[in-house]
Design a protein around this motif. Sequence first.
Motif, PDB file in Angstrom:
ATOM      1  N   TYR A  79       5.288   6.361  -1.914  1.00 46.05           N
ATOM      2  CA  TYR A  79       3.997   5.923  -1.384  1.00 46.05           C
ATOM      3  C   TYR A  79       2.865   6.203  -2.373  1.00 46.05           C
ATOM      4  O   TYR A  79       1.895   5.444  -2.453  1.00 46.05           O
ATOM      5  CB  TYR A  79       3.718   6.609  -0.053  1.00 46.05           C
ATOM      6  N   THR A  80       2.993   7.281  -3.117  1.00 52.92           N
ATOM      7  CA  THR A  80       1.937   7.620  -4.085  1.00 52.92           C
ATOM      8  C   THR A  80       1.936   6.672  -5.284  1.00 52.92           C
ATOM      9  O   THR A  80       1.013   6.687  -6.088  1.00 52.92           O
ATOM     10  CB  THR A  80       2.104   9.062  -4.603  1.00 52.92           C
ATOM     11  N   HIS A  81       2.997   5.862  -5.407  1.00 54.38           N
ATOM     12  CA  HIS A  81       3.065   4.906  -6.514  1.00 54.38           C
ATOM     13  C   HIS A  81       3.076   3.463  -6.006  1.00 54.38           C
ATOM     14  O   HIS A  81       3.711   2.586  -6.574  1.00 54.38           O
ATOM     15  CB  HIS A  81       4.318   5.163  -7.354  1.00 54.38           C
ATOM     16  N   VAL A  82       2.385   3.237  -4.893  1.00 56.57           N
ATOM     17  CA  VAL A  82       2.373   1.899  -4.311  1.00 56.57           C
ATOM     18  C   VAL A  82       1.684   0.906  -5.222  1.00 56.57           C
ATOM     19  O   VAL A  82       0.968   1.285  -6.162  1.00 56.57           O
ATOM     20  CB  VAL A  82       1.670   1.889  -2.926  1.00 56.57           C
ATOM     21  N   THR A  83       1.885  -0.366  -4.931  1.00 58.95           N
ATOM     22  CA  THR A  83       1.389  -1.425  -5.808  1.00 58.95           C
ATOM     23  C   THR A  83      -0.134  -1.468  -5.863  1.00 58.95           C
ATOM     24  O   THR A  83      -0.828  -0.933  -5.009  1.00 58.95           O
ATOM     25  CB  THR A  83       1.889  -2.797  -5.326  1.00 58.95           C
ATOM     26  N   LYS A  84      -0.636  -2.163  -6.862  1.00 58.57           N
ATOM     27  CA  LYS A  84      -2.087  -2.289  -7.046  1.00 58.57           C
ATOM     28  C   LYS A  84      -2.735  -2.955  -5.832  1.00 58.57           C
ATOM     29  O   LYS A  84      -3.859  -2.618  -5.468  1.00 58.57           O
ATOM     30  CB  LYS A  84      -2.368  -3.123  -8.293  1.00 58.57           C
ATOM     31  N   LEU A 134       6.903  -2.980   1.487  1.00 57.45           N
ATOM     32  CA  LEU A 134       6.839  -2.656   2.914  1.00 57.45           C
ATOM     33  C   LEU A 134       5.505  -2.000   3.242  1.00 57.45           C
ATOM     34  O   LEU A 134       4.863  -2.328   4.249  1.00 57.45           O
ATOM     35  CB  LEU A 134       7.995  -1.724   3.306  1.00 57.45           C
ATOM     36  N   PHE A 135       5.083  -1.068   2.390  1.00 61.12           N
ATOM     37  CA  PHE A 135       3.782  -0.425   2.603  1.00 61.12           C
ATOM     38  C   PHE A 135       2.659  -1.459   2.519  1.00 61.12           C
ATOM     39  O   PHE A 135       1.718  -1.451   3.313  1.00 61.12           O
ATOM     40  CB  PHE A 135       3.552   0.669   1.564  1.00 61.12           C
ATOM     41  N   GLU A 136       2.783  -2.367   1.528  1.00 60.49           N
ATOM     42  CA  GLU A 136       1.759  -3.396   1.351  1.00 60.49           C
ATOM     43  C   GLU A 136       1.701  -4.323   2.564  1.00 60.49           C
ATOM     44  O   GLU A 136       0.629  -4.810   2.938  1.00 60.49           O
ATOM     45  CB  GLU A 136       2.063  -4.210   0.095  1.00 60.49           C
ATOM     46  N   ALA A 137       2.880  -4.549   3.197  1.00 55.63           N
ATOM     47  CA  ALA A 137       2.948  -5.436   4.370  1.00 55.63           C
ATOM     48  C   ALA A 137       2.476  -4.743   5.641  1.00 55.63           C
ATOM     49  O   ALA A 137       2.380  -5.373   6.688  1.00 55.63           O
ATOM     50  CB  ALA A 137       4.375  -5.941   4.544  1.00 55.63           C
ATOM     51  N   GLY A 138       2.217  -3.430   5.550  1.00 51.67           N
ATOM     52  CA  GLY A 138       1.679  -2.715   6.704  1.00 51.67           C
ATOM     53  C   GLY A 138       2.627  -1.758   7.392  1.00 51.67           C
ATOM     54  O   GLY A 138       2.286  -1.166   8.417  1.00 51.67           O
ATOM     55  N   ALA A 139       3.845  -1.579   6.850  1.00 49.22           N
ATOM     56  CA  ALA A 139       4.797  -0.643   7.457  1.00 49.22           C
ATOM     57  C   ALA A 139       4.283   0.781   7.284  1.00 49.22           C
ATOM     58  O   ALA A 139       3.631   1.110   6.286  1.00 49.22           O
ATOM     59  CB  ALA A 139       6.167  -0.788   6.811  1.00 49.22           C
ATOM     60  N   LYS A 164       7.087   6.418   8.361  1.00 48.44           N
ATOM     61  CA  LYS A 164       8.301   6.695   9.129  1.00 48.44           C
ATOM     62  C   LYS A 164       9.239   5.491   9.115  1.00 48.44           C
ATOM     63  O   LYS A 164      10.457   5.642   8.970  1.00 48.44           O
ATOM     64  CB  LYS A 164       7.933   7.059  10.572  1.00 48.44           C
ATOM     65  N   GLU A 165       8.685   4.297   9.243  1.00 43.92           N
ATOM     66  CA  GLU A 165       9.502   3.078   9.223  1.00 43.92           C
ATOM     67  C   GLU A 165      10.202   2.917   7.871  1.00 43.92           C
ATOM     68  O   GLU A 165      11.386   2.572   7.814  1.00 43.92           O
ATOM     69  CB  GLU A 165       8.630   1.859   9.506  1.00 43.92           C
ATOM     70  N   VAL A 166       9.477   3.168   6.799  1.00 45.29           N
ATOM     71  CA  VAL A 166      10.054   3.045   5.461  1.00 45.29           C
ATOM     72  C   VAL A 166      11.118   4.110   5.230  1.00 45.29           C
ATOM     73  O   VAL A 166      12.172   3.847   4.649  1.00 45.29           O
ATOM     74  CB  VAL A 166       8.952   3.129   4.383  1.00 45.29           C
ATOM     75  N   GLN A 167      10.849   5.322   5.695  1.00 42.61           N
ATOM     76  CA  GLN A 167      11.818   6.410   5.559  1.00 42.61           C
ATOM     77  C   GLN A 167      13.144   6.053   6.226  1.00 42.61           C
ATOM     78  O   GLN A 167      14.214   6.236   5.644  1.00 42.61           O
ATOM     79  CB  GLN A 167      11.272   7.700   6.177  1.00 42.61           C
ATOM     80  N   GLU A 168      13.088   5.518   7.433  1.00 43.99           N
ATOM     81  CA  GLU A 168      14.297   5.169   8.172  1.00 43.99           C
ATOM     82  C   GLU A 168      15.032   4.005   7.527  1.00 43.99           C
ATOM     83  O   GLU A 168      16.268   4.002   7.455  1.00 43.99           O
ATOM     84  CB  GLU A 168      13.935   4.826   9.625  1.00 43.99           C
ATOM     85  N   ARG A 169      14.298   3.034   7.027  1.00 50.65           N
ATOM     86  CA  ARG A 169      14.950   1.872   6.410  1.00 50.65           C
ATOM     87  C   ARG A 169      15.641   2.254   5.109  1.00 50.65           C
ATOM     88  O   ARG A 169      16.727   1.767   4.799  1.00 50.65           O
ATOM     89  CB  ARG A 169      13.933   0.760   6.161  1.00 50.65           C
ATOM     90  N   LEU A 170      15.018   3.139   4.333  1.00 52.04           N
ATOM     91  CA  LEU A 170      15.602   3.546   3.062  1.00 52.04           C
ATOM     92  C   LEU A 170      16.655   4.651   3.209  1.00 52.04           C
ATOM     93  O   LEU A 170      17.387   4.942   2.276  1.00 52.04           O
ATOM     94  CB  LEU A 170      14.508   4.001   2.095  1.00 52.04           C
ATOM     95  N   GLY A 171      16.700   5.288   4.385  1.00 53.31           N
ATOM     96  CA  GLY A 171      17.694   6.334   4.607  1.00 53.31           C
ATOM     97  C   GLY A 171      17.357   7.630   3.915  1.00 53.31           C
ATOM     98  O   GLY A 171      18.256   8.378   3.499  1.00 53.31           O
TER      99      GLY A 171
END
Length: 382
Positions: free
Chosen positions: A361-366, A335-340, A343-350
């Motif tokens: 977020y600190t361990h996002v993909t390469k 989701l972060f890689e796609a541009g989310a 806040k959007e990720v927090q709400e989706r993951l609950g």
Amino acid sequence: MASFQKYNTKNGPMWMYKYYLPTIDPKTGKKKQSTKRGFRTKKEASLDAAKTEQEIANGTFVIEDRFMTFKQLFEQWFATISTTYKPPTKKSVMSKFNKRILPHFGHLKLKDITKSYCQDVLNAWHKEIKSVENMRMYASLIFEHAIKMEILSKNPMKDTILPKSEEDFFADDTDKRNYWEKHEIKQFLEAAENEFSLRDYVIFHTLIYTGARKGEVLALRWNDIDFKNKTMSLSKTLFQENRQSLSLTSKTADSKRVISLDDTSINWLKKLRTEASKGTVVSLDGQANSLVFARKDGEGIRLAHPNRKLQKLIEKLNLHSITVHGLRHTHASLLFEAGANIKEVQERLGHSDIKMTMNIYTHVTKAVKEKTADRFEKFMQQ
């Protein structure tokens, strides 16, 4: 009600009474019985019994103050605190005490437990487990309760030192990422479609495409799926004990959420619904209350089932090893890689605390890290 009994001693006849403690025996589920002796007359015993029963009723009863054992106070504490726990938490806390803490402290009188002994226990735990700090925290809860009950004046676990291993002081260069890159997800799903049953495949597809917790996915019922509006309601989690499955309410208000579904996820769920109806024509309006992912008898799938299926296919494909929970991190990372945004990720993951989202977020993909470097380079070239 107390029961009274006369007994003989070297100093002549005395009276005693038996009464039920406010603590529950975790093995039998029944209240424990105790005895008080040394009364010259039955009247003295009766007066003391009435006082004891009143204290028990008021919640102010303490077992023989400083001569109480750690286990006795733990049982008294747990009988009260466990009423505020959900079954999974209650089971987890009881397991920690039974397996690690009570073997070291349970038999000792509270007054005899020293800081030096607590440090020895911490050192012993350090050789056996990684969660030493967690065990120290739980043991301290009992000592702090003893202080509140005026049984102890200080916590012997306080100011103890958490042991460290030599490797704790060196940087760890090993790859401990608990998520997959996009190409790894594609490889896994392509193989899973051939290797797994339709039900198991849709479980993993749902985990990857929604970021929901394993317990949330396995607790889904068909009326949680809105096929028309393409949404999924997540408000429950599956808990299993003694071979029984229970649907519990979500841990926090933020965990209860409605998330959007993509067309691919909707189509796989429709396909599963059709198979579950054995080919008959059924309405997909989501009115059925049966489990989405169930065994043939309609009962919930064992929580360990996805773990075994995942690890088996990882070994076969020689994929980077992750856990089922790692699929949730995978979803967040992509989701972060796609541009989310966060806040959007927090709400989706609950997530109730945005710090949990930030940790992912600190361990996002390469790929995300590489894009960050590219952005900086393009900015410098302007």
